[in-house]
Design a protein around this motif. Structure first.
Motif, mmCIF file in Angstrom:
data_model
loop_
_atom_site.group_PDB
_atom_site.id
_atom_site.type_symbol
_atom_site.label_atom_id
_atom_site.label_comp_id
_atom_site.label_asym_id
_atom_site.label_seq_id
_atom_site.Cartn_x
_atom_site.Cartn_y
_atom_site.Cartn_z
ATOM 1 N N GLU A 1 -74.787 52.200 11.704
ATOM 2 C CA GLU A 1 -73.756 51.198 11.911
ATOM 3 C C GLU A 1 -72.379 51.845 11.948
ATOM 4 O OE1 GLU A 1 -72.159 47.268 9.675
ATOM 5 O OE2 GLU A 1 -74.316 47.605 9.694
ATOM 6 N N GLY A 2 -72.141 52.842 11.074
ATOM 7 C CA GLY A 2 -70.856 53.540 11.074
ATOM 8 C C GLY A 2 -70.590 54.216 12.404
ATOM 9 N N GLU A 3 -71.658 54.699 13.026
ATOM 10 C CA GLU A 3 -71.520 55.357 14.328
ATOM 11 C C GLU A 3 -71.054 54.346 15.372
ATOM 12 O OE1 GLU A 3 -74.428 57.705 17.372
ATOM 13 O OE2 GLU A 3 -74.821 57.849 15.220
ATOM 14 N N HIS A 4 -71.575 53.132 15.292
ATOM 15 C CA HIS A 4 -71.190 52.087 16.234
ATOM 16 C C HIS A 4 -69.710 51.748 16.082
ATOM 17 C CE1 HIS A 4 -71.408 48.600 18.775
ATOM 18 N NE2 HIS A 4 -70.987 47.829 17.792
ATOM 19 N N ASP A 5 -69.251 51.633 14.862
ATOM 20 C CA ASP A 5 -67.847 51.327 14.605
ATOM 21 C C ASP A 5 -66.948 52.433 15.150
ATOM 22 O OD1 ASP A 5 -68.437 49.844 11.331
ATOM 23 O OD2 ASP A 5 -68.554 49.000 13.348
ATOM 24 N N ASP A 6 -67.377 53.694 14.987
ATOM 25 C CA ASP A 6 -66.594 54.826 15.475
ATOM 26 C C ASP A 6 -66.444 54.770 16.993
ATOM 27 O OD1 ASP A 6 -66.896 58.325 15.863
ATOM 28 O OD2 ASP A 6 -65.152 57.260 15.086
ATOM 29 N N GLY A 7 -67.524 54.411 17.690
ATOM 30 C CA GLY A 7 -67.482 54.291 19.148
ATOM 31 C C GLY A 7 -66.536 53.191 19.588
ATOM 32 N N GLY A 8 -66.573 52.089 18.877
ATOM 33 C CA GLY A 8 -65.664 50.984 19.187
ATOM 34 C C GLY A 8 -64.213 51.374 18.976
ATOM 35 N N SER A 9 -63.962 52.127 17.902
ATOM 36 C CA SER A 9 -62.599 52.587 17.622
ATOM 37 C C SER A 9 -62.113 53.528 18.716
ATOM 38 C CB SER A 9 -62.521 53.351 16.304
ATOM 39 O OG SER A 9 -63.196 52.719 15.286
ATOM 40 N N ARG A 10 -63.018 54.398 19.159
ATOM 41 C CA ARG A 10 -62.644 55.341 20.229
ATOM 42 C C ARG A 10 -62.320 54.601 21.510
ATOM 43 N NH1 ARG A 10 -67.393 59.181 20.227
ATOM 44 N NH2 ARG A 10 -67.690 59.075 18.012
ATOM 45 N N ARG A 11 -63.112 53.594 21.836
ATOM 46 C CA ARG A 11 -62.852 52.828 23.062
ATOM 47 C C ARG A 11 -61.512 52.109 22.966
ATOM 48 N NH1 ARG A 11 -68.475 52.075 22.982
ATOM 49 N NH2 ARG A 11 -68.310 50.211 21.709
ATOM 50 N N LYS A 12 -61.239 51.534 21.805
ATOM 51 C CA LYS A 12 -59.963 50.846 21.616
ATOM 52 C C LYS A 12 -58.808 51.832 21.703
ATOM 53 C CE LYS A 12 -61.664 47.083 18.725
ATOM 54 N NZ LYS A 12 -61.664 46.502 17.373
ATOM 55 N N GLY A 13 -58.996 52.992 21.098
ATOM 56 C CA GLY A 13 -57.954 54.025 21.140
ATOM 57 C C GLY A 13 -57.712 54.518 22.553
ATOM 58 N N LYS A 14 -58.794 54.701 23.304
ATOM 59 C CA LYS A 14 -58.676 55.165 24.686
ATOM 60 C C LYS A 14 -57.977 54.110 25.537
ATOM 61 C CE LYS A 14 -61.406 57.080 28.462
ATOM 62 N NZ LYS A 14 -62.738 57.454 28.914
ATOM 63 N N ALA A 15 -58.343 52.847 25.354
ATOM 64 C CA ALA A 15 -57.719 51.763 26.121
ATOM 65 C C ALA A 15 -56.230 51.670 25.791
ATOM 66 C CB ALA A 15 -58.412 50.444 25.818
ATOM 67 N N LYS A 16 -55.903 51.851 24.526
ATOM 68 C CA LYS A 16 -54.503 51.795 24.101
ATOM 69 C C LYS A 16 -53.708 52.957 24.713
ATOM 70 C CE LYS A 16 -51.839 51.185 19.865
ATOM 71 N NZ LYS A 16 -51.918 51.135 18.407
ATOM 72 N N ALA A 17 -54.289 54.135 24.748
ATOM 73 C CA ALA A 17 -53.632 55.312 25.333
ATOM 74 C C ALA A 17 -53.434 55.127 26.832
ATOM 75 C CB ALA A 17 -54.440 56.567 25.054
ATOM 76 N N LYS A 19 -53.113 52.291 28.436
ATOM 77 C CA LYS A 19 -52.069 51.285 28.628
ATOM 78 C C LYS A 19 -50.693 51.909 28.409
ATOM 79 C CE LYS A 19 -50.669 46.668 27.279
ATOM 80 N NZ LYS A 19 -50.944 45.500 26.455
ATOM 81 N N LYS A 20 -50.579 52.755 27.395
ATOM 82 C CA LYS A 20 -49.306 53.421 27.115
ATOM 83 C C LYS A 20 -48.918 54.343 28.268
ATOM 84 C CE LYS A 20 -46.909 56.190 23.690
ATOM 85 N NZ LYS A 20 -46.993 56.905 22.442
ATOM 86 N N ASN A 21 -49.887 55.081 28.831
ATOM 87 C CA ASN A 21 -49.618 55.962 29.966
ATOM 88 C C ASN A 21 -49.149 55.177 31.176
ATOM 89 O OD1 ASN A 21 -50.201 58.327 28.624
ATOM 90 N ND2 ASN A 21 -52.330 58.371 29.278
ATOM 91 N N GLN A 22 -49.754 54.025 31.431
ATOM 92 C CA GLN A 22 -49.338 53.192 32.554
ATOM 93 C C GLN A 22 -47.915 52.701 32.356
ATOM 94 O OE1 GLN A 22 -52.364 50.192 32.675
ATOM 95 N NE2 GLN A 22 -53.789 51.466 33.833
ATOM 96 N N THR A 23 -47.577 52.314 31.139
ATOM 97 C CA THR A 23 -46.225 51.859 30.827
ATOM 98 C C THR A 23 -45.234 53.001 31.019
ATOM 99 O OG1 THR A 23 -47.111 50.291 29.227
ATOM 100 C CG2 THR A 23 -44.781 50.811 29.057
#
Length: 79
Positions: A1-17, A19-23
């Motif tokens: 389960e911890g592995e799943h949470d880590d993957g979700g965090s990475r996806r959120k972090g990547k999406a945030k990065a 979006k910041k690059n586009q801005t």
């Protein structure tokens, strides 16, 4: 389960990065000045060329100025 949470965090972090690059790209627009036949601007003192390529460093404009020079000669630096 911890592995799943880590993957979700990475996806959120990547999406945030992404979006910041586009801005940042939107904010970093610049003016591009293309000068063709640059060899015609060569003078004895070369003041025209020096002023042309110093111009981007001397402006206090909100948008950066980029200068691209095109010459139809191979010996431009020696002139």
């Amino acid at each position: 389960e911890g592995e799943h949470d880590d993957g979700g965090s990475r996806r959120k972090g990547k999406a945030k990065a992404q979006k910041k690059n586009q801005t940042n790209r939107k904010k970093e627009r610049s003016v591009l000045l293309i000068v063709d036949e640059l060899d015609v601007l060569v003078t004895r003192s070369q003041s025209v060329l020096y002023n042309l390529f110093e111009w981007p460093h001397s402006t206090g404009a909100a948008q950066p100025l980029r200068v691209v020079g095109i010459a139809n000669t191979m010996d431009l630096p020696e002139r």
